[in-house]
Design an enzyme around this catalytic site. Structure first.
Site, PDB file in Angstrom:
ATOM      1  N   GLY A  43      20.999 -23.095 -47.457  1.00 44.05           N
ATOM      2  CA  GLY A  43      20.662 -22.472 -46.188  1.00 44.05           C
ATOM      3  C   GLY A  43      21.592 -21.321 -45.850  1.00 44.05           C
ATOM      4  O   GLY A  43      21.360 -20.581 -44.895  1.00 44.05           O
ATOM      5  N   LYS A  61      20.667 -20.178 -88.921  1.00 38.49           N
ATOM      6  CA  LYS A  61      21.196 -18.957 -89.517  1.00 38.49           C
ATOM      7  C   LYS A  61      22.705 -18.923 -89.271  1.00 38.49           C
ATOM      8  O   LYS A  61      23.158 -18.985 -88.131  1.00 38.49           O
ATOM      9  CB  LYS A  61      20.548 -17.712 -88.919  1.00 38.49           C
ATOM     10  CG  LYS A  61      20.952 -16.440 -89.661  1.00 38.49           C
ATOM     11  CD  LYS A  61      20.285 -15.217 -89.098  1.00 38.49           C
ATOM     12  CE  LYS A  61      20.581 -14.019 -89.996  1.00 38.49           C
ATOM     13  NZ  LYS A  61      22.018 -13.834 -90.256  1.00 38.49           N
ATOM     14  N   LYS A  97      28.964 -28.556 -35.711  1.00 43.51           N
ATOM     15  CA  LYS A  97      29.211 -27.175 -35.318  1.00 43.51           C
ATOM     16  C   LYS A  97      28.229 -26.847 -34.186  1.00 43.51           C
ATOM     17  O   LYS A  97      27.013 -26.899 -34.389  1.00 43.51           O
ATOM     18  CB  LYS A  97      29.016 -26.219 -36.499  1.00 43.51           C
ATOM     19  CG  LYS A  97      30.121 -26.281 -37.535  1.00 43.51           C
ATOM     20  CD  LYS A  97      29.934 -25.184 -38.586  1.00 43.51           C
ATOM     21  CE  LYS A  97      31.056 -25.184 -39.606  1.00 43.51           C
ATOM     22  NZ  LYS A  97      30.892 -24.090 -40.612  1.00 43.51           N
ATOM     23  N   ASP A 104      28.883 -21.404 -54.933  1.00 43.95           N
ATOM     24  CA  ASP A 104      29.015 -20.364 -53.910  1.00 43.95           C
ATOM     25  C   ASP A 104      29.109 -19.000 -54.586  1.00 43.95           C
ATOM     26  O   ASP A 104      30.072 -18.738 -55.318  1.00 43.95           O
ATOM     27  CB  ASP A 104      30.276 -20.647 -53.087  1.00 43.95           C
ATOM     28  CG  ASP A 104      30.436 -19.697 -51.923  1.00 43.95           C
ATOM     29  OD1 ASP A 104      29.454 -19.017 -51.568  1.00 43.95           O
ATOM     30  OD2 ASP A 104      31.550 -19.617 -51.369  1.00 43.95           O
ATOM     31  N   HIS A 122      27.445 -34.532 -88.411  1.00 47.44           N
ATOM     32  CA  HIS A 122      28.757 -34.854 -87.888  1.00 47.44           C
ATOM     33  C   HIS A 122      29.103 -36.282 -88.278  1.00 47.44           C
ATOM     34  O   HIS A 122      28.277 -37.010 -88.833  1.00 47.44           O
ATOM     35  CB  HIS A 122      28.803 -34.688 -86.361  1.00 47.44           C
ATOM     36  CG  HIS A 122      27.873 -35.606 -85.629  1.00 47.44           C
ATOM     37  ND1 HIS A 122      26.536 -35.332 -85.428  1.00 47.44           N
ATOM     38  CD2 HIS A 122      28.083 -36.831 -85.059  1.00 47.44           C
ATOM     39  CE1 HIS A 122      25.974 -36.330 -84.761  1.00 47.44           C
ATOM     40  NE2 HIS A 122      26.877 -37.249 -84.531  1.00 47.44           N
ATOM     41  N   THR A 147      33.896 -32.369 -45.971  1.00 50.32           N
ATOM     42  CA  THR A 147      32.495 -32.623 -45.639  1.00 50.32           C
ATOM     43  C   THR A 147      31.605 -31.522 -46.194  1.00 50.32           C
ATOM     44  O   THR A 147      32.072 -30.429 -46.509  1.00 50.32           O
ATOM     45  CB  THR A 147      32.289 -32.684 -44.115  1.00 50.32           C
ATOM     46  OG1 THR A 147      32.664 -31.418 -43.540  1.00 50.32           O
ATOM     47  CG2 THR A 147      33.106 -33.796 -43.486  1.00 50.32           C
TER      48      THR A 147
END
Length: 844
Positions: free
Chosen positions: A179, A534, A58, A145, A359, A242
């Site tokens: 950022g 509990k 960019k 986000d 379990h 990306t």
């Protein structure tokens, strides 16, 4: 050249740098020279994360601009013809064209990008191999986000939730503040999985987070669903997507950086995004926290680009996750060093595991390992039952004969015993469904032969976690002569046939005092106290006569509820049957008599689909006595009896014994079955017990003094109940209208705490109301309506559609905890506090 331009030599390459005094970030006066100096200083750490990946850039040729007048951004993938021939590059063929991408493999390339004002560098999660062929991804990424109304601290909270799941998958996530607004989570992968596979796993993980935390997380791409929540963007694992490279600058008003962070930093209430000066300063005093992410990847600068190089944190065989959770020097479990080897065996084992919660572990031999599921509620008894089966890591075949005690502090700490084992017939084995017929030992848990289906329950809407399955006990196949009964769970008769006589000795249960950790002393219970979970259920004393084969269940108020819970009767008789250990028999016996009667104290609990106690579900079974209604309710709301005390054996009262002595006898006398449980006691201190109860989604803990006696019918501080939920007095500042069945009524109340600048907003409450409550609240608030908000800081998402009121009424809510941003988590309405004025209210 003029003062703003110069020719430099970088790694033997001449680069002409121009317009060095151009201001790229007007808000801070940051110039192109500053940007080039930053990238030169952090080149080593940035290149480690960007090397051999196609770089999308960019560019802001004329600078970022200001908020009012933003600069023009150019999104660039393909290399221009003027690119220096020394810039490393590779091509990617798209559907209708081919792009040539630069590889940010050296400082010279990074400097050249900086000269072109390429401020942001974005790369995928995969690298090119030595021949230029894209490899499978070597890392997974989640982009957290924040939507409108939430911020970085909520993203950090979601990161911590995701970290737990990723660690259970054998991955070690590492955070990066982006950022921009949110947080990226990275985890290193081996090269075994395609981008599509990794993307699917990331999507399922995002769905699981959303399913468990719907008030905080959203996984759907629709932007309309994001306000007030954190969007977990899983899509950047797609091979065509990306993510901004760690240590890259951001094209925002300030020169912020995508900065690798530590988990300790993420826990800070002062967490914030960092700019390039802060990043430069921290790199002088610490190493890259993200260094492990690129460790093991082939060297980006030396040219040793072997496609067979193995990154760190790899899964080399199906037992890697198993080995990663265990230390062979500390646990008696088998921890084979060699990788699993495929086999054609068809053995099975079911193990009873008294870990943090009791379990059963259901394991089937398949392709050289024991494919394993944890059954929180045990093995289904009949075909009318479906029970949760949590798929866990594969175990070695040697685990099929393992029995023993896993030490405290080790993964799965607790006692493991074999409940049943044998061989199985395979009918179907798919990724989402397994059908087998087990042939167990005649006198073991299954009682012979039983047929089961295991079905994965994750769906396209992500309503359940990816590792959640259900286990269903099927009817025997045609021609099968196997037993359909389970030894540990004999069938009981219908409710109408249960007519036990009244107990000879009636007891009233001992009651606990409400308290906090301060009641436990300076050492928080170490040595003096034991801790139990509990349970959110109904207290009941069980009067059992094995000699007469009957059970009587009596509530705290003396009501006989035996007819409502016939499924507990059969299990309780089995749990106390004479097949119990000789140690229990000798403890229980008087003058050589065998165990024939007992009085036990416990809690009747209904468990929801997530395996957590649900009092609302239990209420559907209360007061039912008609046999058909009881049988129907038992199918939709199965219950368990959690036993925690023993008051009498063979007519001899034990209430004068210490808690420790009674508890030892209880554990020696009762053999846990499917619905009769003796949950473990913990003696490692309050902090451990309280954390376990929180992880299990329980109310809190019961602290019991180890030398305390059982005080019949009295409340005693020898038992202290400590809950997770807290209460807060609040001032009501408005309401939001309801929807659906609350249309035209109040949907939620907006709450605050008075400050010098107005009400500080702390959240809204929309649960805990009865119909009369809503009518009363509407009547009170209508008289107080005003035009402006009394809150000084309410987010727009919560203020939308609100009706404001004068802040004069005080109420009380129950809540789980404070969030990092000062909001109430899971508040529930308790009622008005007419005895309090707004000026009396402060944060608890």
């Amino acid at each position: 050249m003029n003062a703003s331009s110069q020719v430099v030599s970088v790694e033997g390459h001449r680069i002409t740098l121009t317009h060095l005094d151009k201001i790229l970030y007007p808000e801070t006066g940051t110039t192109k020279a500053d940007v080039l100096a930053y990238y030169a200083a952090i080149a080593d750490v940035l290149i480690a994360h960007a090397a051999n990946r196609p770089a999308t850039r960019k560019r802001w040729v004329h600078g970022i601009g200001t908020i009012e007048h933003p600069g023009t951004m150019f999104f660039q993938k393909n290399l221009e013809p003027s690119t220096p021939n020394w810039v490393k590059r590779h091509e990617i063929a798209h559907k209708d064209h081919v792009n040539t991408y630069p590889l940010v493999n050296d400082l010279a390339t990074l400097t050249w990008l900086g000269q072109m004002s390429a401020l942001e560098i974005h790369v995928p999660q995969w690298q090119f191999g030595r021949t230029g062929t894209p490899r499978n991804p070597d890392r997974l990424v989640l982009d957290l986000d924040p939507g409108d109304g939430v911020g970085l601290l909520e993203c950090a909270e979601v990161a911590r939730l995701a970290r737990v799941i990723l660690q259970h998958m054998g991955l070690q996530p590492m955070p990066v503040t982006s950022g921009s607004k949110g947080i990226h989570l990275y985890a290193a992968l081996d090269l075994s999985y395609t981008s599509d596979q990794v993307s699917a796993v990331a999507h399922e993980l995002a769905r699981a987070l959303e399913a468990d935390h719907r008030d905080l997380v959203v996984s759907d791409m629709k932007k309309t669903l994001r306000p007030g929540k954190v969007f977990v963007d899983w899509s950047q694992n797609n091979a065509a997507k990306t993510t901004i490279t760690p240590y890259s600058l951001r094209g925002r008003s300030h020169p912020m950086v995508a900065t690798p962070r530590t988990w300790k930093e993420l826990a800070s209430a002062q967490l914030e995004q960092l700019d390039y000066r802060q990043v430069l300063a921290r790199l002088k005093r610490r190493d890259d926290p993200l260094a492990l992410l690129s460790a093991g990847s082939f060297e980006h600068a030396a040219g040793t680009t072997s496609d067979t190089a193995t990154p760190a944190l790899v899964t080399t065989d199906r037992l890697t996750v198993y080995r990663g959770k265990r230390d062979a020097a500390k646990t008696p479990e088998p921890v084979p060093a060699a990788p699993a080897v495929a086999s054609n065996g068809l053995s099975f084992v079911i193990q009873e595991h008294h870990a943090r919660s009791l379990h059963w572990d259901f394991r089937l031999e398949h392709e050289g390992v024991l494919v394993s599921w944890a059954l929180p509620r045990g093995v289904p008894v009949t075909s009318a039952q479906n029970r949760l089966a949590v798929h866990v890591e594969d175990h070695p075949l040697e685990y099929g004969s393992f029995e023993g005690t896993i030490p405290v502090g080790e993964y799965g700490a607790g006692d493991v015993s074999i409940w049943d084992r044998g061989v199985y017939d395979l009918e179907k084995w798919r990724d989402d469904e397994v059908i087998v017929t087990l042939h167990g030992e005649p006198d073991a848990g299954l009682g012979g032969t039983a047929r089961f289906a295991l079905i994965r329950t994750s769906d396209s809407h992500g309503s359940r976690a990816a590792n959640n399955w259900l286990i269903h006990r099927m009817k025997p196949s045609v021609g099968s002569s196997g037993s359909s009964r389970t030894n540990a769970r004999p069938h009981g008769g219908p409710a109408a046939e249960i007519t036990p006589p009244p107990p000879k000795n009636a007891y009233s249960p001992m009651l606990a005092a409400a308290g906090s950790e301060a009641d436990l002393g300076d050492d928080l219970g170490l040595g003096e106290w034991a801790f139990e979970m509990k349970w959110d259920g109904m207290r009941a004393l069980a009067y059992v006569s094995l000699a007469e084969h009957n059970v009587r269940l009596v509530t705290r108020n003396g009501h006989d509820v035996t007819a409502s819970y016939p499924d507990l009767v059969a299990d309780l008789l089995a749990a106390l049957a004479p097949k119990a250990s000789s140690a229990a028999q000798s403890s229980a016996a008087q003058d050589g008599a065998v165990l024939d009667s007992a009085v036990l104290d416990g809690e009747i609990v209904a468990v929801d689909k997530r395996g957590r106690p649900d009092f609302g579900l239990l209420q559907t079974r209360m007061k039912l006595t008609e046999a058909r209604e009881v049988a129907s309710a038992a199918r939709t709301a199965p219950v368990q009896l959690m036993l925690f005390d023993l008051l009498e054996l063979n007519g001899r009262s034990l209430t004068g014994l210490t808690y420790t002595a009674r508890r030892n006898l209880l554990e020696a006398t009762v053999t846990a079955t499917g619905s009769t449980q003796v949950p473990p006691r913990l003696t490692g201190g309050f902090a451990e017990a309280f954390q376990i109860s929180r992880q299990l989604g329980l109310e809190g803990v019961m602290a019991k003094r180890q030398d305390g006696r059982y005080t019949i019918g009295r409340r005693s501080r020898d038992w202290v109940k400590i809950k997770h939920f807290r209460t807060q007095e609040v001032v009501v500042g408005g309401w939001r209208p309801g929807r659906g069945n609350r249309a035209g009524a109040i949907g939620s109340l907006l709450l605050g705490i008075p400050t010098d600048t107005g009400l500080r907003y702390i959240g809204r409450v929309g649960t805990g109301f009865g119909e009369r409550d809503l009518a009363d609240i509407r009547s009170r608030l209508t008289r107080l309506v005003r035009k402006t908000t009394p809150f000084s800081d309410i987010p727009q998402t919560d203020a939308q559609g609100a009706v404001w009121v004068r802040p004069t009424l005080v109420a009380e809510v129950e809540f789980a905890e404070w969030t990092a941003t000062g909001r109430l988590r899971q508040p529930s309405w308790r009622g008005w506090r007419p005895d309090k004025a707004p000026g009396d209210i402060t944060s608890e």
